[in-house]
Scaffold this active site. Structure first.
Site, PDB file in Angstrom:
ATOM      1  N   MET A 155      42.287  13.618 113.544  1.00  0.00           N
ATOM      2  CA  MET A 155      43.607  13.058 113.255  1.00  0.00           C
ATOM      3  C   MET A 155      43.999  13.468 111.841  1.00  0.00           C
ATOM      4  O   MET A 155      43.608  12.841 110.861  1.00  0.00           O
ATOM      5  CB  MET A 155      43.586  11.532 113.386  1.00  0.00           C
ATOM      6  CG  MET A 155      43.302  11.038 114.785  1.00  0.00           C
ATOM      7  SD  MET A 155      43.233   9.243 114.910  1.00  0.00           S
ATOM      8  CE  MET A 155      41.612   8.909 114.220  1.00  0.00           C
ATOM      9  N   ASN A 167      47.258   4.316 109.711  1.00  0.00           N
ATOM     10  CA  ASN A 167      46.862   5.466 108.895  1.00  0.00           C
ATOM     11  C   ASN A 167      47.230   6.780 109.585  1.00  0.00           C
ATOM     12  O   ASN A 167      48.341   7.255 109.461  1.00  0.00           O
ATOM     13  CB  ASN A 167      45.354   5.370 108.622  1.00  0.00           C
ATOM     14  CG  ASN A 167      44.833   6.519 107.793  1.00  0.00           C
ATOM     15  OD1 ASN A 167      45.581   7.244 107.166  1.00  0.00           O
ATOM     16  ND2 ASN A 167      43.525   6.707 107.788  1.00  0.00           N
ATOM     17  N   CYS A 168      46.320   7.382 110.349  1.00  0.00           N
ATOM     18  CA  CYS A 168      46.552   8.694 110.953  1.00  0.00           C
ATOM     19  C   CYS A 168      46.457   8.587 112.470  1.00  0.00           C
ATOM     20  O   CYS A 168      45.985   7.583 113.006  1.00  0.00           O
ATOM     21  CB  CYS A 168      45.548   9.712 110.418  1.00  0.00           C
ATOM     22  SG  CYS A 168      43.824   9.182 110.506  1.00  0.00           S
ATOM     23  N   ASN A 193      44.077   5.631 113.740  1.00  0.00           N
ATOM     24  CA  ASN A 193      43.165   4.994 112.803  1.00  0.00           C
ATOM     25  C   ASN A 193      43.944   3.970 111.980  1.00  0.00           C
ATOM     26  O   ASN A 193      45.091   4.212 111.605  1.00  0.00           O
ATOM     27  CB  ASN A 193      42.528   6.035 111.877  1.00  0.00           C
ATOM     28  CG  ASN A 193      41.596   5.434 110.847  1.00  0.00           C
ATOM     29  OD1 ASN A 193      42.019   5.052 109.753  1.00  0.00           O
ATOM     30  ND2 ASN A 193      40.320   5.340 111.177  1.00  0.00           N
ATOM     31  N   CYS A 233      43.289  15.272 108.872  1.00  0.00           N
ATOM     32  CA  CYS A 233      42.297  16.026 108.106  1.00  0.00           C
ATOM     33  C   CYS A 233      40.931  16.041 108.782  1.00  0.00           C
ATOM     34  O   CYS A 233      40.458  17.057 109.252  1.00  0.00           O
ATOM     35  CB  CYS A 233      42.194  15.431 106.707  1.00  0.00           C
ATOM     36  SG  CYS A 233      40.788  16.009 105.752  1.00  0.00           S
ATOM     37  N   TYR A 282      32.856   7.169 108.124  1.00  0.00           N
ATOM     38  CA  TYR A 282      33.834   8.210 107.833  1.00  0.00           C
ATOM     39  C   TYR A 282      33.455   8.891 106.528  1.00  0.00           C
ATOM     40  O   TYR A 282      33.408   8.250 105.483  1.00  0.00           O
ATOM     41  CB  TYR A 282      35.182   7.510 107.720  1.00  0.00           C
ATOM     42  CG  TYR A 282      36.420   8.346 107.564  1.00  0.00           C
ATOM     43  CD1 TYR A 282      36.592   9.530 108.243  1.00  0.00           C
ATOM     44  CD2 TYR A 282      37.458   7.896 106.757  1.00  0.00           C
ATOM     45  CE1 TYR A 282      37.765  10.244 108.126  1.00  0.00           C
ATOM     46  CE2 TYR A 282      38.639   8.600 106.627  1.00  0.00           C
ATOM     47  CZ  TYR A 282      38.785   9.788 107.324  1.00  0.00           C
ATOM     48  OH  TYR A 282      39.942  10.486 107.203  1.00  0.00           O
ATOM     49  N   GLY A 324      40.859  18.207 102.686  1.00  0.00           N
ATOM     50  CA  GLY A 324      40.918  18.775 104.021  1.00  0.00           C
ATOM     51  C   GLY A 324      42.075  19.721 104.226  1.00  0.00           C
ATOM     52  O   GLY A 324      42.131  20.417 105.229  1.00  0.00           O
ATOM     53  N   GLU A 369      40.969  13.207  97.262  1.00  0.00           N
ATOM     54  CA  GLU A 369      41.289  14.151  96.198  1.00  0.00           C
ATOM     55  C   GLU A 369      40.945  13.579  94.826  1.00  0.00           C
ATOM     56  O   GLU A 369      40.702  14.309  93.892  1.00  0.00           O
ATOM     57  CB  GLU A 369      42.781  14.500  96.242  1.00  0.00           C
ATOM     58  CG  GLU A 369      43.169  15.243  97.511  1.00  0.00           C
ATOM     59  CD  GLU A 369      44.657  15.419  97.626  1.00  0.00           C
ATOM     60  OE1 GLU A 369      45.364  15.043  96.684  1.00  0.00           O
ATOM     61  OE2 GLU A 369      45.116  15.929  98.652  1.00  0.00           O
ATOM     62  N   SER A 373      39.426  12.719 110.346  1.00  0.00           N
ATOM     63  CA  SER A 373      39.128  11.463 111.022  1.00  0.00           C
ATOM     64  C   SER A 373      39.073  11.680 112.531  1.00  0.00           C
ATOM     65  O   SER A 373      40.045  12.143 113.129  1.00  0.00           O
ATOM     66  CB  SER A 373      40.201  10.416 110.685  1.00  0.00           C
ATOM     67  OG  SER A 373      39.963   9.209 111.359  1.00  0.00           O
TER      68      SER A 373
END
Length: 732
Positions: A398, A189-190, A421, A400, A557, A697, A562, A402
Site C-alpha cells: 500500500m 493511512n494508506c 492501514n 511504499c 512494520y 520508499g 525520512e 505496508s
C-alpha cells in the site's frame, strides 16, 4: 548504593513511581545515579572523587525515598529530594544543571502543544518543520497552508492522545506517526484502492456521477481523478494493484471499436493488424497521460499523491502492451529533457514460469523492466512466491512498503483491493538497549513496558479512526475506493473490523540494539543475530495477541521514515551523549537493515536481511541494494533479482541516475553547500540538471527543493541510512 538486602542479595526497593502521565512503574535506583552523573558531566571534570561524591548523594536520596515512601512516590517528589541533597552537599553547579534540565524538559513538553511557538518555527523556516517530507516543497502556498494546518493538528492531537502516549512520543520512547493529521482527524493511512470495482460500477466525485469508461483513455483519466480524491481523504500512499489486468478490458473496448472501423474502411487482410496497431497507440497514450497526470496533481495536503502502480502478472496481448507501455514511458522520461518521473512508484512482479526465466513467456518484459530500473531506479521488484509465503496471499504494498495480510470475505474470496492501514506507531529500540546498560533482563523489562505503551497508542488510533463517518470521506466509504460501499449514515468500522484493516507497530534500530550487547561488528555473530530475530518475534507475538483481543490486524512494520532515524538518534544523543556505533553516526539504522558502513555486497545484504520479514515483520518491509552506474550492465541487476527471488519479497534498486543537460553527464552528482553539482562540468543549475535520489520508499528530487540547499554536503558527509543501502543523499 543503598537498597534492601535479602539473603545477602541486593534488590531494588519495592516502590512504584507515579509518572507525570499517571502510569505506575517500578522504582529504578540506578536512574538516580545516572541523572546525577549526566548533570555532573556538563559542569565538571569527572574523577574518582567526583564519582564517589555522586554515589554518596545517590545513597542518601535512595535512603530518604525508602524511609518516606514505602509504597508509591511521585516523580516530582524524587526530583525534589535529589535537588535538596545536592544543595545540602554544596554541589551548586550540579544542582543548577539538574534543575535546568528539568526545566528544559517541562518547556519542551509545553512548547509541543503551543501552536504559536510552532507557527514561529514555520515562519522562521525551522528545518525540522519545513523539511519533514522530501516531496513537499515548502516554498509554495498550498504546502505552507498544509504545514500550518499540520502544526495546529499536531498540537491538538498531542492533547487528545492518552497522556502517557503523548509523553512517550515527546520523549522519543515511541513515535506516533502523522500527528499533523491523526488523531485530530480520524483519517486512515494508506490503501489499495479498489479501482476495478470503481471503474466497473461507476462512482461519484463532487457533483459528478461517473459511469464506467468505454475506453482505456477514459479509464486512466478516471484513475487520476480517483487518486487525487483518495489522497486528499487520507494521509498515506495509495496503490493501483495489478493495473495491467484491470485496465485490459478497457483496452479491449478500444480494439473492438477499431475493428468496427476497420470493417468499413480497411481491406479485409489488414483489419486486425490495423486494430492492434491503433489499440497499441491508444494504450501508450493513455498510460503516458496517466504518468503526466499523477506528476502534475497536487492534493489538499500540498504534495503530489504518493502513488504506486503494481503490474507484471498479465499474460494477454492487452495486458502485455500495458506493461510495456508503463516501462517504455518511464524509460523515455518526462518532457523534452526526458527527466526521471518521481511518481508513480513502479512495482514489477516477477513470477517463476511467467517472466523469471529466459524461456518464460513474459521474459521480454522482465528484460524491459531491468533496463528501466537501471535508468530510472524504478521499478522495484516483487517476488510472487515469496510475497505469498510472507503475507498469505499476493498483493502489492500500500504505497511504499505496508503490506496487507491474506484475508477472505464472508464468501471465502481472497480480498486485497479496497483494504487499508489505520496508522503506525514506531518503537525506539536503541533507547531501550542503552537504558538497559547491557543487562538483558533489564532490556526485556523495558521492552515489555514500551510495548504496552505502543499497544495503547495503536488501540487509541483504531478507536479514533472508527469515529469517522462515511460523509467525512465519500470517495473512500460511499463510492468504492474501500471496496464495500456504505450508506451516508453507515458504520465505517464495518470496513476495519474482523482483521480487514491493519494497524502497524513500527521499529527502528536492530543494528544499534545488538551493538549495545555485542559490539558494532556483530553481523556474523549467530547469537547476536538470533537476539535481533527474537525481538522481531516478540513484537509479532504481541501483535497476534492484540489482534485476537481486538479483532483488527496488528502487524509488525519495518518503519518507513525520512526523519525518524534522525529524530530518535538526536533525542538519544541528548540523553546518552555520543555512543560509539550507536549515536556517533548521527542516524539510526532503519528497521532490520545491514549496517551500511560495512559496504556489503548485494548478495551478503540479502542473505543477512531475509530472515526478518519471515520472523514476523511481514506487515511492512523492503530491501534495497546499492549499485554503481548500471545502465550498460542490466545483467548485473538481473543477477541480483534472480538471487533475491526465493529469498526476499520486495527489492528496490539504488543506482546513480543524475543527469546534466549541459554536458550530458549521467551518474552520481557531487553534493556541495550550494546543492548537487555535476562532477564533469560543475553545473548546479536546477533547470539544467536532473538529480533524483531515493527518499525512503519513494524517489525525490532534492535539487528542486530550495529550502534544503546548504545541507547537501553535511548530509553526504554523514552517509545517513534510511533503507539499508548506502544512501549518500537520503530523505531531506
Amino acid at each position: 548504593m543503598i537498597t534492601r538486602e535479602e539473603n545477602n542479595v541486593v534488590v531494588q526497593p519495592d516502590i512504584k513511581v507515579i509518572k507525570r502521565d499517571g502510569r505506575l512503574v517500578n522504582f529504578d535506583a540506578t536512574k538516580i545515579y545516572s541523572a546525577l552523573l549526566k548533570a555532573s558531566m556538563k559542569v565538571t571534570r569527572m574523577s574518582p572523587l567526583v564519582e564517589a561524591k555522586l554515589e554518596s548523594i545517590s545513597e542518601r536520596v535512595i535512603a530518604e525515598i525508602i524511609e518516606r515512601f514505602p509504597n508509591n512516590i511521585k516523580i516530582y517528589e524524587i526530583q525534589n529530594i535529589v535537588e535538596h541533597e545536592l544543595l545540602a552537599a554544596n554541589e551548586y553547579a550540579i544542582a543548577k544543571e539538574y534543575i535546568h534540565y528539568r526545566t528544559q524538559r517541562d518547556f519542551a513538553r509545553s512548547q509541543a502543544t503551543d501552536i504559536n511557538f510552532s507557527i514561529d518555527k514555520l515562519i522562521n523556516k525551522d528545518q525540522t518543520v519545513v523539511n519533514e517530507n522530501a516531496n513537499k516543497d515548502s516554498e509554495v502556498f498550498n504546502t505552507q497552508r498544509d504545514l500550518t494546518a499540520g502544526i495546529v493538528g499536531k498540537s491538538i492531537g498531542l492533547k487528545m492522545l492518552p497522556s502517557h502516549v503523548a509523553n512517550a512520543h515527546q520523549k522519543g520512547d515511541i513515535h506516533y506517526h502523522d500527528l499533523d493529521y491523526s488523531p485530530y482527524t480520524p483519517m486512515t493511512n494508506c490503501c489499495l484502492i479498489d479501482f476495478k470495482g470503481m471503474l466497473d460500477n461507476g462512482f461519484k466525485i463532487g457533483n459528478a456521477e461517473v459511469e464506467s469508461p468505454k475506453s482505456i483513455q477514459t479509464a486512466t483519466a478516471q484513475i487520476s481523478q480517483i487518486i487525487a480524491n483518495v489522497a486528499s481523504s487520507q494521509y498515506g500512499g495509495c496503490t493501483a494493484d495489478r493495473i495491467d489486468e484491470f485496465l485490459a478490458p478497457y483496452a479491449e473496448l478500444n480494439f473492438k471499436k477499431h475493428m468496427a472501423d476497420a470493417e468499413k474502411w480497411v481491406i479485409e487482410d489488414m483489419r486486425e493488424n490495423y486494430a492492434f496497431e491503433k489499440t497499441q497507440k491508444d494504450i501508450y497514450d493513455a498510460m503516458q497521460s496517466l504518468e503526466y497526470e499523477i506528476n502534475t496533481l497536487f492534493t489538499s495536503n500540498g504534495q503530489t499523491p504518493f502513488t504506486s502502480l503494481g503490474f507484471g502478472l498479465g499474460t494477454s496481448w492487452f495486458e502485455r502492451e500495458i506493461q510495456k507501455a508503463i516501462l517504455t514511458i518511464r524509460i523515455n522520461g518526462l518532457g523534452s529533457e526526458h527527466r526521471t518521473a518521481i511518481f508513480p512508484k513502479l512495482i514489477f512482479t516477477v513470477k517463476r514460469g511467467l517472466n523469471l526465466e529466459p524461456d518464460s513467456p513474459n521474459y521480454d518484459i522482465k528484460t524491459l523492466a531491468l533496463e528501466c530500473a537501471t535508468k530510472r531506479m524504478y521499478p522495484d521488484m516483487l517476488s510472487y512466491d515469496k510475497i505469498i509465503a510472507l503475507t498469505g496471499s499476493f498483493k502489492s504494498p500500500m504505497g511504499c512498503r505496508s503490506f496487507l495480510q491474506g484475508w477472505k470475505d464472508e464468501n471465502g474470496q481472497d480480498v486485497t483491493s479496497g483494504r487499508m492501514n489505520l496508522g503506525v506507531v514506531t518503537l525506539n529500540l536503541p533507547r531501550i538497549a542503552m537504558e538497559s546498560n547491557g543487562d538483558m533482563d533489564k532490556f526485556w523489562e523495558l521492552f515489555n513496558e514500551r510495548m504496552q505503551i505502543s499497544k495503547d497508542a495503536l488501540v487509541y488510533r483504531v478507536e479514533r479512526v472508527k469515529e469517522a463517518t462515511p460523509a467525512n470521506a465519500p470517495i473512500l466509504y460511499q463510492y468504492g475506493a474501500f471496496g464495500k460501499r456504505l450508506e451516508k449514515t453507515g458504520n465505517v468500522d464495518d470496513l476495519f473490523k474482523n482483521r480487514r484493516a491493519t494497524v502497524s507497530l513500527g521499529y527502528i534500530g536492530l543494528y544499534e540494539v545488538a551493538s549495545v550487547f555485542y559490539g558494532g561488528k556483530w553481523e556474523n555473530n549467530a547469537e547476536a543475530k538470533e537476539f535481533t530475530l527474537t525481538i522481531v518475534k516478540e513484537m509479532k507475538k504481541a501483535c497476534e495477541d492484540w489482534s485476537d483481543e481486538y479483532g483488527y490486524h496488528f502487524s509488525v512494520y519495518s518503519t518507513p521514515s525520512e526523519s525518524l532515524t534522525d529524530r530518535f538518534c538526536r533525542l538519544d544523543t541528548e540523553k546518552f551523549g555520543i555512543v560509539t556505533d550507536i549515536t556517533d553516526k548521527e542516524y539510526y539504522t532503519n528497521s532490520f537493515h545491514y549496517d551500511v558502513r560495512k559496504n556489503p555486497t548485494p548478495f551478503e545484504k540479502l542473505d543477512f536481511e531475509k530472515d526478518y520479514p519471515k520472523a514476523g515483520a511481514s506487515g511492512g518491509f523492503i530491501h534495497y541494494c546499492e549499485y554503481p552506474v548500471l545502465q550498460q550492465n542490466p545483467k548485473a541487476l538481473e543477477a541480483v533479482w534472480d538471487y533475491a527471488y526465493d529469498r526476499v519479497g520486495y527489492l528496490g534498486t539504488n543506482t546513480p541516475i543524475d543527469k546534466c543537460y549541459k554536458c550530458q553527464f549521467e551518474g552520481d552528482f557531487t553534493p556541495t553547500e550550494r546543492g548537487f553539482t555535476c562532477p564533469n562540468c560543475g553545473n548546479n543549475d536546477p533547470k539544467t540538471v536532473d538529480v533524483v535520489k531515493r527518499t525512503c520508499g519513494y524517489l525525490g528530487n532534492p535539487q528542486a527543493r530550495p529550502m534544503v540547499n546548504g545541507r547537501h554536503k553535511e548530509i553526504s558527509a554523514r552517509v545517513k541510512h534510511m533503507n539499508g543501502s548506502t544512501i549518500k543523499y537520503p530523505g531531506l
